[in-house]
Design a protein around this motif. Structure first.
Motif, short mmCIF file in Angstrom:
data_model
loop_
_atom_site.label_atom_id
_atom_site.label_comp_id
_atom_site.label_asym_id
_atom_site.label_seq_id
_atom_site.Cartn_x
_atom_site.Cartn_y
_atom_site.Cartn_z
N THR A 135 -9.77 8.44 -5.85
CA THR A 135 -9.50 7.66 -4.64
C THR A 135 -10.20 8.24 -3.42
O THR A 135 -9.99 7.76 -2.30
CB THR A 135 -7.99 7.60 -4.36
N GLU A 136 -11.03 9.25 -3.61
CA GLU A 136 -11.72 9.86 -2.47
C GLU A 136 -12.60 8.83 -1.78
O GLU A 136 -13.39 8.13 -2.41
CB GLU A 136 -12.57 11.04 -2.95
N GLY A 137 -12.44 8.72 -0.47
CA GLY A 137 -13.21 7.75 0.29
C GLY A 137 -12.58 6.39 0.38
O GLY A 137 -13.13 5.50 1.05
N LEU A 138 -11.42 6.17 -0.25
CA LEU A 138 -10.73 4.89 -0.22
C LEU A 138 -9.44 5.01 0.59
O LEU A 138 -8.75 6.03 0.52
CB LEU A 138 -10.41 4.41 -1.64
N ALA A 139 -9.11 3.97 1.34
CA ALA A 139 -7.92 3.97 2.19
C ALA A 139 -6.72 3.48 1.38
O ALA A 139 -6.43 2.28 1.32
CB ALA A 139 -8.14 3.09 3.41
N VAL A 140 -6.02 4.40 0.73
CA VAL A 140 -4.83 4.07 -0.05
C VAL A 140 -3.68 3.81 0.93
O VAL A 140 -3.46 4.59 1.85
CB VAL A 140 -4.46 5.22 -1.01
N PRO A 141 -2.93 2.69 0.76
CA PRO A 141 -1.77 2.44 1.64
C PRO A 141 -0.83 3.63 1.66
O PRO A 141 -0.58 4.26 0.63
CB PRO A 141 -1.11 1.21 0.99
N LYS A 142 -0.33 3.95 2.83
CA LYS A 142 0.46 5.17 3.01
C LYS A 142 1.68 5.21 2.09
O LYS A 142 1.98 6.23 1.48
CB LYS A 142 0.88 5.27 4.47
N GLY A 143 2.40 4.08 1.98
CA GLY A 143 3.62 4.08 1.17
C GLY A 143 3.33 4.30 -0.30
O GLY A 143 3.97 5.13 -0.95
N ILE A 144 2.36 3.57 -0.85
CA ILE A 144 2.02 3.73 -2.26
C ILE A 144 1.42 5.11 -2.51
O ILE A 144 1.68 5.73 -3.55
CB ILE A 144 1.04 2.62 -2.70
N GLY A 145 0.64 5.61 -1.58
CA GLY A 145 0.10 6.96 -1.73
C GLY A 145 1.20 8.00 -1.81
O GLY A 145 1.14 8.92 -2.64
N ARG A 146 2.24 7.86 -0.97
CA ARG A 146 3.38 8.78 -1.02
C ARG A 146 4.13 8.64 -2.33
O ARG A 146 4.56 9.64 -2.94
CB ARG A 146 4.30 8.53 0.17
N ALA A 147 4.28 7.40 -2.80
CA ALA A 147 4.97 7.18 -4.08
C ALA A 147 4.22 7.84 -5.23
O ALA A 147 4.83 8.48 -6.10
CB ALA A 147 5.12 5.68 -4.33
N LEU A 148 2.91 7.71 -5.26
CA LEU A 148 2.11 8.30 -6.34
C LEU A 148 2.19 9.82 -6.30
O LEU A 148 2.28 10.48 -7.35
CB LEU A 148 0.66 7.84 -6.23
N ASN A 149 2.15 10.40 -5.11
CA ASN A 149 2.22 11.87 -5.00
C ASN A 149 3.58 12.40 -5.44
O ASN A 149 3.66 13.41 -6.17
CB ASN A 149 1.90 12.31 -3.57
N LEU A 150 4.65 11.77 -4.98
CA LEU A 150 5.99 12.22 -5.37
C LEU A 150 6.23 12.01 -6.87
O LEU A 150 6.85 12.85 -7.53
CB LEU A 150 7.05 11.47 -4.56
N GLU A 151 5.72 10.91 -7.39
CA GLU A 151 5.87 10.66 -8.82
C GLU A 151 5.16 11.74 -9.62
O GLU A 151 5.72 12.30 -10.58
CB GLU A 151 5.27 9.29 -9.17
N SER A 152 3.92 12.08 -9.24
CA SER A 152 3.16 13.07 -10.01
C SER A 152 3.79 14.44 -9.94
O SER A 152 3.65 15.25 -10.86
CB SER A 152 1.72 13.14 -9.48
#
Length: 717
Positions: A135-152
């Motif tokens: 996802t480097e260089g892509l604007a991931v939505p803040k909420g989904i990005g937080r969800a993916l990080n917490l999930e991982s």
């Protein structure tokens, strides 16, 4: 020597893979590392030297530190705020994914449930580091990005606990849902308790050691690096989840930054740097091992029918497809009352669902869990289809890395940088010019100025801001031209002594063969001979005492004339320079007159032939013109790198005539002052809103790091 021959080829592979990733950033670093492992396994000499780590050691030495560092990047307040969402992500969704994959493996492939559960547990955990690479260089939505990080962060522990239950099922042949759920709670809850206690104890020990001034860097770094290994071993020894323990300890350790970040900022910076380096190294080792394992697994099935191993790859593709579809469905079902409601944009739910589904990238933990499968069961039999599980897990990892590369750029916009490289370059070079301009105003030796300006020029680094040869040649030519013009003008005005003309002509003739053969040299010779003739004539007609009086009177008349003009109007820059130069000459001439010479003629000769006065006279003539030329270049549309080159060349020219001793302490003081001037420039840009916050942070970091380096340098003479 076995450890040496094992680690060195793998570390060299990681180094090469990282450099290739930097050269071709569109290809994720993990791909290069996997490819490096494949190449490493195909080299006979190296293939035999690289061995596979024992699963237990692999989990303790690689996975435990990785998850500890990943947990330490997570703010405990973020966990507290999103606790219900974490339960949904790492608990409900993860467990439901395992169940779906287990049933799919049992129904579609015909595996026994324990084997299907083991594979489902292995491929369920996601990897935040691998996600960042795609996802480097892509604007991931803040909420989904937080969800993916917490999930991982948390579903790693869920997958590992479920894998332990699957192995228990395979070893005993029985499985009770109630018993399994109780076991899950005991293992997971016990791991969380052990991790919380260990985190608090670690925080207490480090803080009190620092407050008691036991701040030995080596000791604290060793405590930091050994903590996850020791806690993992302690938790596993007591029968609870070591993975959950190190994750929880990492999250609690994150709180330490809020208590000790200024108590020992140097130690905290060092820990942060070590975390990044060790994490990258451990992640690289896992992906290199993945490449090595792919070759070994391929050799296992080399003599099998092609349909066999292609079938296993197909199973991996099918599992990834089922898992991706299920993840999409789970986000599509999130409503406004769900714990995850704040993470999903209800107006773009379908987009967020696909991002979440494709963002379930697998990497380090999945491969580590596959490696952790025991070689034998408790009854002594070989673990069934272990290589097959490795091949399927590797397929899921590779597909999960490849698919987002092609699909996510179609769903997400590119990141809009807070500043572009052109803006950074302009601000960066202007900042350096501010530091150089400060140095030029100081009353220090030319050698100190030259050395400090040279060090400031080094701030341009190795990138596009670096000066090229054409700029240097242009700057050297222009500075020399300005100096020559100033000296020629002074000669025409009769302001240059004969000794200075002789010395300057010799320097120019030696440095420039074309000048020596040109008209300027002839003109200089004529001026020198003219001065000799006039001196001889005036000497015969005027007594030495009268000559000295005439020289003093001539200088006084010039001072009076210029001061009279200054009373009526503002002097031009040339007139102001003439006044200042004449006042300095008066002081020097008065000092020479007071010397005890046999005759005033000797004093005049001493004044005109003094080497130091020659150097001073050249500087007094040329420096105002050079300074004015540089100021004009800086205020115009000239390339700011050209201005840097002008200042550096001018500093070298000023110092060329002098042989001075340089004080290291004085040089460091001047350099710190110049860096302070750079910070002032950045601060002015911040107050005037010329720079973005990200650009200010970048410039501040560079200057403050340079200041720390200068202050740490031994200035002993």
């Amino acid at each position: 020597m076995t450890i040496f021959y094992t680690l060195v080829p793998m570390i060299l592979t990681i180094i090469i893979a990282n450099l290739l990733s930097q050269a071709m950033p569109r290809v994720p670093k993990a791909f290069w590392q996997i490819l490096g492992g494949i190449i490493l396994a195909m080299i006979p000499v190296l293939r035999h030297s690289v061995v596979e780590l024992d699963p237990e050691w692999f989990m303790m030495l690689i996975i435990a530190p990785l998850l500890f560092y990943e947990g330490q990047r997570t703010d405990v307040r973020l966990v507290s705020k999103n606790f219900r969402a974490i339960i949904s992500l790492a608990g409900i969704i993860a467990v439901m994914t395992v169940v779906v994959l287990m049933l799919f493996g049992h129904w579609a492939i015909g595996w026994a449930l324990p084997m299907a559960l083991a594979l489902a547990a292995i491929v369920t955990p996601t990897d935040a580091t691998a996600l960042e690479s795609v996802t480097e260089g892509l604007a991931v939505p803040k909420g989904i990005g937080r969800a993916l990080n917490l999930e991982s962060l948390f579903n790693d522990a869920t997958g590992l606990v479920v894998l332990e239950l699957a192995l228990l099922w395979m070893n005993t042949g029985t499985f009770s849902f109630v018993h399994g759920f109780e076991e899950f709670l005991v293992v997971a809850g016990g791991g969380a308790i052990v991790g919380a206690i260990a985190g608090v104890v670690l925080l207490y020990i480090r803080q009190h050691l620092l407050r008691a001034q036991f701040d030995d860097t080596v000791a604290h770094v060793m405590i930091y690096l050994l903590s996850p290994i020791l806690v993992y071993g302690l938790a596993e020894h007591t029968g609870v989840s070591g993975i959950i323990a190190v994750v929880v300890m990492g999250i609690i350790s994150n709180e330490e930054k809020h208590h000790t970040q200024f108590m020992s900022s140097q130690l905290n910076n060092l820990n942060n740097q070590l975390t990044t380096i060790v994490s990258q190294l451990l992640n690289g080792l896992v992906f290199v091992l993945l490449g090595l394992s792919l070759v070994r697994v391929f050799r296992t099935y080399l003599h099998e029918p092609i349909a066999t191993w292609l079938g296993y790859i197909g199973i991996g593709l099918a599992i990834y497809a089922v898992m991706t579809a299920f993840r999409h469905i789970m986000i599509e079902r999130v409503d406004r009352d769900s714990p995850m409601a704040s993470m999903v944009d209800q107006t773009h739910k379908n987009r967020d669902a696909w991002i979440f589904a494709l963002g379930g990238v697998h990497g380090t933990v999945t491969m580590a869990m596959a490696f952790s499968l025991p070689l034998t069961l408790t009854n002594g039999q070989a673990f069934p289809h272990r290589d097959m599980l490795l091949l399927i897990a590797a397929t899921v990892i590779i597909v999960s890395l490849v698919a987002p590369l092609f699909i996510l750029p179609r769903l997400l916009p590119k990141v809009q940088a807070d500043y572009d490289m052109t803006e950074y370059s302009q601000a960066h070079i202007a900042m350096i010019n501010a530091g150089m301009a400060y140095v030029e105003t100081l009353n220090v030796s030319n050698s100190v100025k030259r050395n400090v300006i040279g060090q400031l020029q080094d701030q341009l680094g190795y990138g596009a801001d670096q000066l090229d040869r054409a700029l240097w040649q242009r700057a050297q030519t222009d500075i020399q031209r300005v100096t020559d013009d100033a000296v020629d003008a002074a000669i025409d005005a009769g302001l240059v002594s004969q000794a200075t003309m002789v010395y300057y002509r010799r320097v120019k003739a030696n440095a420039d063969a074309r000048w020596a053969r040109g008209s300027n040299n002839v003109r200089m010779w004529f001026r020198i001979l003219e001065g000799v003739v006039l001196r001889l004539v005036n000497t015969r007609q005027i007594k030495p005492e009268e000559r000295m009086h005439k020289i003093a009177a001539k200088m006084q008349r010039r001072v009076d004339r210029l001061q009279h003009k200054a009373a009526r109007r503002t002097l031009t820059e040339h007139e102001q320079h003439d006044l200042e130069q004449t006042l300095r000459m008066q002081k020097k001439f008065a000092a020479v007159k007071r010397m005890n010479y046999h005759s005033p003629e000797d004093a005049v000769a001493k004044y005109q032939s003094s080497r130091e006065l020659v150097f001073t006279e050249i500087a007094e003539i040329s420096e105002p013109a050079v300074t004015e030329f540089i100021a004009h270049a800086e205020s115009s549309d000239e390339d700011p790198r050209y201005v840097v080159a002008l200042r550096d060349v001018a500093a070298q020219e000023r110092d060329r005539f002098h042989d001075q001793q340089v004080s290291t302490a004085e040089e460091q003081a001047v350099l710190l002052g110049a860096l302070g001037a750079e910070l002032t420039y950045v601060q002015d840009g911040r107050q005037n809103d010329r720079f973005s916050a990200a650009l200010i942070n970048e410039l501040y970091n560079e200057v403050t790091s340079a200041q720390a380096l200068v202050l740490a340098t031994d200035s002993e003479e």
